[in-house]
Motif scaffolding. Structure first.
Motif, PDB file in Angstrom:
ATOM      1  N   VAL A 230       0.813  -1.364  -0.183  1.00  0.00           N
ATOM      2  CA  VAL A 230      -0.045  -0.056  -0.076  1.00  0.00           C
ATOM      3  C   VAL A 230       0.855   1.194  -0.093  1.00  0.00           C
ATOM      4  O   VAL A 230       0.550   2.299  -0.832  1.00  0.00           O
ATOM      5  CB  VAL A 230      -0.947  -0.050   0.962  1.00  0.00           C
ATOM      6  N   THR A 231       2.076   1.330   0.831  1.00  0.00           N
ATOM      7  CA  THR A 231       2.746   2.577   0.893  1.00  0.00           C
ATOM      8  C   THR A 231       3.585   2.550  -0.507  1.00  0.00           C
ATOM      9  O   THR A 231       3.844   3.804  -1.012  1.00  0.00           O
ATOM     10  CB  THR A 231       3.819   2.543   1.885  1.00  0.00           C
ATOM     11  N   ALA A 238       3.138   9.016  -5.802  1.00  0.00           N
ATOM     12  CA  ALA A 238       3.756  10.478  -5.598  1.00  0.00           C
ATOM     13  C   ALA A 238       4.700  10.788  -6.580  1.00  0.00           C
ATOM     14  O   ALA A 238       4.956  12.117  -6.816  1.00  0.00           O
ATOM     15  CB  ALA A 238       4.513  10.293  -4.160  1.00  0.00           C
ATOM     16  N   LEU A 239       5.322   9.663  -7.154  1.00  0.00           N
ATOM     17  CA  LEU A 239       6.387  10.160  -8.384  1.00  0.00           C
ATOM     18  C   LEU A 239       5.766  10.801  -9.385  1.00  0.00           C
ATOM     19  O   LEU A 239       6.442  11.536 -10.065  1.00  0.00           O
ATOM     20  CB  LEU A 239       7.118   8.803  -8.541  1.00  0.00           C
ATOM     21  N   PHE A 240       4.620  10.321  -9.854  1.00  0.00           N
ATOM     22  CA  PHE A 240       4.071  10.752 -10.784  1.00  0.00           C
ATOM     23  C   PHE A 240       3.546  12.282 -10.610  1.00  0.00           C
ATOM     24  O   PHE A 240       3.689  13.175 -11.419  1.00  0.00           O
ATOM     25  CB  PHE A 240       2.608  10.264 -11.110  1.00  0.00           C
ATOM     26  N   ALA A 252       1.603  15.963   0.899  1.00  0.00           N
ATOM     27  CA  ALA A 252       0.574  15.409   1.815  1.00  0.00           C
ATOM     28  C   ALA A 252       0.338  13.899   1.689  1.00  0.00           C
ATOM     29  O   ALA A 252       0.111  13.079   2.561  1.00  0.00           O
ATOM     30  CB  ALA A 252      -0.916  15.969   1.192  1.00  0.00           C
ATOM     31  N   LEU A 253       0.783  13.297   0.494  1.00  0.00           N
ATOM     32  CA  LEU A 253       0.669  11.697   0.151  1.00  0.00           C
ATOM     33  C   LEU A 253       1.860  11.238   1.177  1.00  0.00           C
ATOM     34  O   LEU A 253       1.545  10.063   1.808  1.00  0.00           O
ATOM     35  CB  LEU A 253       0.851  11.501  -1.338  1.00  0.00           C
ATOM     36  N   TYR A 254       2.864  11.833   1.297  1.00  0.00           N
ATOM     37  CA  TYR A 254       3.708  11.447   2.149  1.00  0.00           C
ATOM     38  C   TYR A 254       3.416  11.307   3.658  1.00  0.00           C
ATOM     39  O   TYR A 254       3.565  10.149   4.324  1.00  0.00           O
ATOM     40  CB  TYR A 254       5.050  12.525   2.113  1.00  0.00           C
TER      41      TYR A 254
END
Length: 444
Positions: A230-231, A238-240, A252-254
């Protein structure tokens, strides 16, 4: 009337001392190949001395990827070996392969998993374990080859196609990778490993907006997964976003998805290190986020489970300003490298990991010339430390940053412009190449 022996959910015969253990064993097999957290349920059957149950418990302890993994796994694998002579040929081979892993003989473990894939093609837990070891040794062709064997016998299992997709992708066979991933998803929409493989394909091909939308469209299925899966899929999303300079969304995703699920787990830790480092390389202030990660990394300075992990622990500690711990780890890496006896392992630790560690520590300390030199030695052979192309790209980004900060603009242009050509949707790369062209007096 003959009694048929019990079989697991993939149809493989199993020797069980306690028939009530079958659901727990199936949870391990199905959970492992589907990247689901229920794989740990096999520990509920740990009192059953059946070889497959005990070997599965041992494998779970090894998957912690910690220095304590082998000692925690040993009691289980010893019980499995004790009872294996009364089990089937398939079970004996699985037990022997896990035992080889516990006792540090990865070439033997891989050979046994490859043999299992040929002789018992529906033992997909064995297959995934074999792929895991091959991945960690940077053997992408091996990853693909082992997954091709079971195809005629296990084509109905979506997770096999997900494993194939990642093997194709790591071999740079992107068309076949996408076809296999999409077939897996057609069989089972909730196939997170196939989502992951397709994210790799789209990132490599510069399909940034499409990749963002695809991962967002699949994220509702990322439930009940192990923390790594999941992470890591959120890490890919997040890379995209990072390529699009959507920095607030990446942070925020981090905070919400990448860091904090199981902070004690190796893979969650390296996802965090990698994403924070990429954010900083993109010019983003990450605030105090390094400190929390470093508190967990500081416990790993003597781990040395995989060189790929050690290098990220080292860089994370250094970025957090924990220089004493970082130097302790660097010295420990050098000592560990000097004591390796297996040929491949010795070569990788000594010739790739040691110079890479030197270069990463130099970069974190602002010694750009040493970072350029030492990372330049390691990068051409970096595949040997394991990890995926997307994961290892972090080290290339750090090297490129060192080149730029060392004023080697012509070298930076030579590396960066082909990346821009291949990634026309990347705002991050476009912004970087503008600065390079300006420094070189070239038109934008």
């Amino acid at each position: 009337m003959q009694h048929r022996p019990p079989a697991d959910s993939l149809g493989n015969s199993v020797t069980l001392h306690d028939p009530a253990s079958l659901p727990a064993l199936n949870d391990f097999i199905e959970g492992f190949i589907a990247c689901e957290a229920r794989a740990v349920n096999v520990l509920n059957a740990a009192a059953d001395t059946s070889p497959m149950v005990q070997a599965s418990c041992a494998a779970l302890h090894m998957f912690a990827e910690s220095a304590q993994g082998p000692s925690n796994a040993r009691p289980f694998i010893e019980r499995a070996l004790e009872h294996a002579p009364r089990a089937t040929d398939r079970e004996q081979r699985f037990v022997a392969a896990v035992a080889a892993w516990v006792y540090g003989d990865l070439p033997r473990a891989i050979a046994l998993h490859e043999e299992q894939a040929r002789l018992h093609p529906r033992d997909l837990a064995s297959l995934k374990l074999g792929q895991y070891h091959l991945f960690n040794r940077g053997d992408s062709p091996g990853m693909l080859r082992i997954a091709l064997h079971p195809l005629p016998a296990a084509a109905d299992v979506p997770y096999l196609h997900g494993m194939l997709a990642f093997g194709w992708e790591q071999c740079h066979r992107l068309q076949e990778a996408e076809a296999a991933a999409r077939h897996a998803i057609a069989l089972c929409r909730k196939e997170p490993w196939a989502h992951h493989a397709l994210a790799h394909v789209m990132l490599t091909q510069g399909r940034i907006a499409e990749g963002t939308n695809f991962m967002a469209s699949m994220s509702d299925t990322w439930t009940g997964l192990n923390s790594f899966m999941v992470t890591h899929n959120w890490w890919h999303q997040a890379l995209f976003l990072l390529e699009q300079d959507r920095h607030a969304e990446v942070l925020a995703l981090y905070d919400q998805q990448v860091w904090g699920v199981v902070k004690e787990y190796t893979q969650d830790q390296i996802n965090a290190v990698s994403l924070l480092a990429r954010l900083e390389l993109a010019g983003v202030d990450v605030g105090h986020r390094w400190a929390d990660v470093a508190d967990h990394l500081a416990l790993r300075v003597a781990d040395h489970v995989l060189p790929f992990l050690d290098l990220q622990y080292l860089y994370g500690l250094a970025r957090a300003g924990r220089m004493q711990a970082a130097r302790t780890l660097q010295n420990s890496i050098a000592t560990h490298a000097a004591t390796r006896t297996e040929a491949h392992e010795r070569t990788v630790w000594q010739q790739v990991c040691v110079p890479a560690a030197h270069g990463l520590l130099a970069h974190a300390q602002g010694d750009w010339a040493t970072a350029v030199e030492k990372l330049g030695v390691a990068l051409p052979r970096l595949v040997e430390i394991g990890g995926s192309h997307a994961q290892r790209d972090l080290f290339h980004q750090i090297w490129l940053d060192a080149l730029q900060r060392n004023g080697q603009w012509a070298a930076v242009q030579n590396v960066l412009q082909p990346q821009v050509n291949a990634q026309p949707e990347s705002a991050r790369l476009a912004r970087q190449v503008c600065a390079v062209n300006a420094a070189l007096g070239l038109p934008a």
